[in-house]
Design a protein around this motif. Structure first.
Motif, PDB file in Angstrom:
ATOM      1  N   LEU A   1      13.633 -33.492 -41.059  1.00 24.76           N
ATOM      2  CA  LEU A   1      12.247 -33.060 -41.299  1.00 24.76           C
ATOM      3  C   LEU A   1      12.074 -32.525 -42.716  1.00 24.76           C
TER       4      LEU A   1
ATOM      5  N   GLU B   1       6.561 -21.431 -45.554  1.00 28.23           N
ATOM      6  CA  GLU B   1       6.337 -22.022 -44.236  1.00 28.23           C
ATOM      7  C   GLU B   1       7.684 -22.264 -43.563  1.00 28.23           C
TER       8      GLU B   1
ATOM      9  N   HIS C   1      17.787 -29.939 -33.296  1.00 28.92           N
ATOM     10  CA  HIS C   1      17.040 -30.080 -34.553  1.00 28.92           C
ATOM     11  C   HIS C   1      17.956 -30.441 -35.723  1.00 28.92           C
TER      12      HIS C   1
ATOM     13  N   SER D   1      -1.066 -30.423 -35.961  1.00 27.28           N
ATOM     14  CA  SER D   1      -1.105 -30.873 -37.341  1.00 27.28           C
ATOM     15  C   SER D   1      -0.956 -32.396 -37.419  1.00 27.28           C
TER      16      SER D   1
ATOM     17  N   PHE E   1      16.123 -20.221 -39.575  1.00 32.57           N
ATOM     18  CA  PHE E   1      15.430 -19.066 -40.153  1.00 32.57           C
ATOM     19  C   PHE E   1      16.061 -17.750 -39.718  1.00 32.57           C
TER      20      PHE E   1
ATOM     21  N   GLY F   1      18.043 -24.494 -43.182  1.00 30.96           N
ATOM     22  CA  GLY F   1      18.759 -23.463 -42.432  1.00 30.96           C
ATOM     23  C   GLY F   1      17.963 -22.958 -41.252  1.00 30.96           C
TER      24      GLY F   1
ATOM     25  N   GLY G   1       7.742 -29.128 -40.134  1.00 26.40           N
ATOM     26  CA  GLY G   1       7.615 -30.484 -39.566  1.00 26.40           C
ATOM     27  C   GLY G   1       7.498 -31.548 -40.642  1.00 26.40           C
TER      28      GLY G   1
ATOM     29  N   VAL H   1      11.139 -23.686 -45.277  1.00 25.81           N
ATOM     30  CA  VAL H   1      12.432 -23.415 -44.645  1.00 25.81           C
ATOM     31  C   VAL H   1      12.487 -24.220 -43.361  1.00 25.81           C
TER      32      VAL H   1
ATOM     33  N   LEU I   1       9.081 -36.520 -34.866  1.00 24.92           N
ATOM     34  CA  LEU I   1       8.243 -35.596 -34.097  1.00 24.92           C
ATOM     35  C   LEU I   1       7.144 -36.370 -33.382  1.00 24.92           C
TER      36      LEU I   1
ATOM     37  N   ASN J   1       4.034 -22.229 -37.605  1.00 22.90           N
ATOM     38  CA  ASN J   1       3.110 -22.994 -36.778  1.00 22.90           C
ATOM     39  C   ASN J   1       3.868 -23.896 -35.817  1.00 22.90           C
ATOM     40  N   GLU J   2       3.671 -23.685 -34.541  1.00 22.40           N
ATOM     41  CA  GLU J   2       4.299 -24.517 -33.505  1.00 22.40           C
ATOM     42  C   GLU J   2       5.814 -24.620 -33.677  1.00 22.40           C
ATOM     43  N   ASN J   3       6.452 -23.539 -34.041  1.00 22.79           N
ATOM     44  CA  ASN J   3       7.911 -23.593 -34.138  1.00 22.79           C
ATOM     45  C   ASN J   3       8.612 -22.537 -33.299  1.00 22.79           C
TER      46      ASN J   3
HETATM   47  C1  LIG Z   1       7.422 -28.702 -33.155  1.00 22.69           C
HETATM   48  S1  LIG Z   1       7.872 -28.761 -34.841  1.00 22.69           S
HETATM   49  C2  LIG Z   1       6.370 -28.194 -35.600  1.00 22.69           C
HETATM   50  C3  LIG Z   1       6.218 -28.722 -36.978  1.00 22.69           C
HETATM   51  C4  LIG Z   1       4.974 -28.286 -37.748  1.00 22.69           C
HETATM   52  N1  LIG Z   1       4.942 -26.852 -37.967  1.00 22.69           N
HETATM   53  C5  LIG Z   1       3.725 -28.750 -37.052  1.00 22.69           C
HETATM   54  O1  LIG Z   1       2.941 -27.893 -36.621  1.00 22.69           O
HETATM   55  O2  LIG Z   1       3.529 -29.965 -36.947  1.00 22.69           O
HETATM   56  C6  LIG Z   1       8.983 -27.383 -35.031  1.00 22.69           C
HETATM   57  C7  LIG Z   1       9.514 -27.206 -36.434  1.00 22.69           C
HETATM   58  O3  LIG Z   1      10.330 -26.047 -36.487  1.00 22.69           O
HETATM   59  C8  LIG Z   1      11.592 -26.359 -37.050  1.00 22.69           C
HETATM   60  N2  LIG Z   1      12.568 -25.411 -36.481  1.00 22.69           N
HETATM   61  C9  LIG Z   1      12.965 -25.306 -35.200  1.00 22.69           C
HETATM   62  N3  LIG Z   1      13.845 -24.303 -35.061  1.00 22.69           N
HETATM   63  C10 LIG Z   1      14.000 -23.745 -36.294  1.00 22.69           C
HETATM   64  C11 LIG Z   1      14.778 -22.661 -36.807  1.00 22.69           C
HETATM   65  N4  LIG Z   1      15.582 -21.944 -36.003  1.00 22.69           N
HETATM   66  N5  LIG Z   1      14.707 -22.373 -38.126  1.00 22.69           N
HETATM   67  C12 LIG Z   1      13.892 -23.095 -38.958  1.00 22.69           C
HETATM   68  N6  LIG Z   1      13.138 -24.137 -38.527  1.00 22.69           N
HETATM   69  C13 LIG Z   1      13.182 -24.449 -37.205  1.00 22.69           C
HETATM   70  C14 LIG Z   1      11.791 -27.817 -36.659  1.00 22.69           C
HETATM   71  O4  LIG Z   1      12.777 -28.472 -37.386  1.00 22.69           O
HETATM   72  C15 LIG Z   1      10.396 -28.345 -36.911  1.00 22.69           C
HETATM   73  O5  LIG Z   1      10.146 -28.573 -38.284  1.00 22.69           O
END
Ligand SMILES: C[S@@+](CC[C@H](N)C(=O)[O-])C[C@H]1O[C@@H](n2cnc3c(N)ncnc32)[C@H](O)[C@@H]1O
Length: 322
Positions: free
Chosen positions: A96, A66, A10, A24, A116, A114, A70, A90, A17, A133-135
């Motif tokens: 992204l 949030e 990432h 979303s 999280f 950073g 993404g 964050v 993406l 969401n989805e992370n």
């Molecule tokens: C699959 S994408 C989902 C994006 C958005 N929430 C959506 O639903 O379309 C995962 C997101 O989480 C972020 N992400 C992944 N690992 C992370 C971490 N350790 N800390 C912060 N953000 C993170 C990615 O950069 C990306 O923005």
């Protein structure tokens, strides 16, 4: 033991993406055929906002954080509905975050780059809603763990194994007594972080390894529910499905009220002949048909957790449909 860690992907490699087709993104365009499968033709953020509003009344939210936003589409919808919202985004991915700056241009939004799990918990101070969401499937997952790894007391174990063991003991999380298993370490730590910071409301949505199809649809949809995190192979990285019961237990430890269900509670499908046909036609679908069937199944493959801290009362006890 191995670790699935997507942080470097990432931070340095992710370009788009596009091929990940998050909910979303799939619903962002008014022309999206996925929207036609839903009772209400709208984008994801609008659906989620309406869901939270029915459940808790969004009036109570003034500062939303949030994590992993993404392309920023969800938050764009939220701000359009409530322009006075204070927003913090964050994200670990600089690319992204750039996309989020673009999508949210003109609004008063704080962007924090950073991981999280490593950010100062002070970032959550004053937030009344945190959205993940989805992370969480991207967060570190430990693989090939054994019962002995978890039952042992030895300090000789790898740092990550010791962290997993601490969480499993503190929150009394279950794990198999035979064979190897995966553990969503990063997701558990993230939920621990937001709950111990006493954020009033937390929303989480992700692929579940415990997904359940409602009784009346089992004839049509057959989804695996292995009960342990499983690999999802993506371009440039893998993510893992979440064991939601673990996250639920952590939240309950911190006295949160927990609402849990399939994403279909939020994105309510129009269960008409067209959708049923997608599930019954099998291998003879067009490309668009395949995409739609996948999307429709994801409505049950994904689960959400809505965590409500002490002192906040939900407006309803049943999740309204539609
Ligand atoms: C699959 S994408 C989902 C994006 C958005 N929430 C959506 O639903 O379309 C995962 C997101 O989480 C972020 N992400 C992944 N690992 C992370 C971490 N350790 N800390 C912060 N953000 C993170 C990615 O950069 C990306 O923005």
């Amino acid at each position: 033991m191995r670790i699935n860690d997507t942080a470097d992907y990432h931070r340095y490699d992710l370009r788009s993406l596009g091929w990940e087709l998050t909910m979303s993104n799939a619903l962002s365009s008014p022309a999206s055929p996925c929207r036609r499968l839903l009772k209400k033709d709208d984008s994801y953020g609008v659906h989620l906002y309406a869901f939270l509003d029915r459940r808790l009344s969004c009036e109570r939210f003034s500062h939303v954080v949030e994590i992993g936003g993404g392309y920023g589409y969800l938050m764009r919808d939220f701000i359009a509905l409530r322009p006075s919202l204070k927003v913090t985004m964050v994200d670990i991915s600089p690319r992204l975050l750039d996309r989020q700056r673009e999508a949210l241009r003109g609004y008063d939004v704080r962007f924090v780059e950073g991981d999280f799990l490593e950010t100062d918990p002070g970032i959550l101070a004053g937030a009344d809603l945190v959205i993940m969401n989805e992370n969480l499937g991207d967060f570190p997952t430990l693989l090939d763990l054994t019962y002995e790894d978890m039952a042992g007391d030895g300090n000789g174990a790898a740092e990550a194994v010791r962290r997993a063991r601490d969480l499993i003991r503190r929150y009394r999380l279950d794990y198999p007594s035979e064979g190897t298993f995966a553990f969503n370490l990063g997701a558990a730590q993230a939920v621990e972080k937001v709950c111990s910071a006493a954020v009033p409301v937390v929303f989480i949505c992700e692929h579940s390894c415990e997904a359940k199809v409602p009784e009346d649809l089992r004839r049509l949809i057959n989804l695996p529910s292995p009960g342990l995190p499983e690999r999802i192979c993506l371009k440039g990285h893998d993510e893992y499905t979440l064991k939601f019961s673990h996250l639920e237990k952590i939240a309950r430890f911190y006295a949160y009220g927990v609402f849990r269900g399939p994403l279909a509670d939020i994105l309510t499908p129009r269960l008409d002949g067209r959708l049923k046909a997608l599930w019954t036609v099998g291998a003879n679908l067009s490309d668009e048909g395949e995409l739609l069937r996948f999307f429709a199944e994801d409505l049950y493959r994904y689960e959400y957790l809505l965590l409500v801290g002490g002192g906040i009362k939900g407006g309803e006890t049943e999740i309204p449909k539609g």
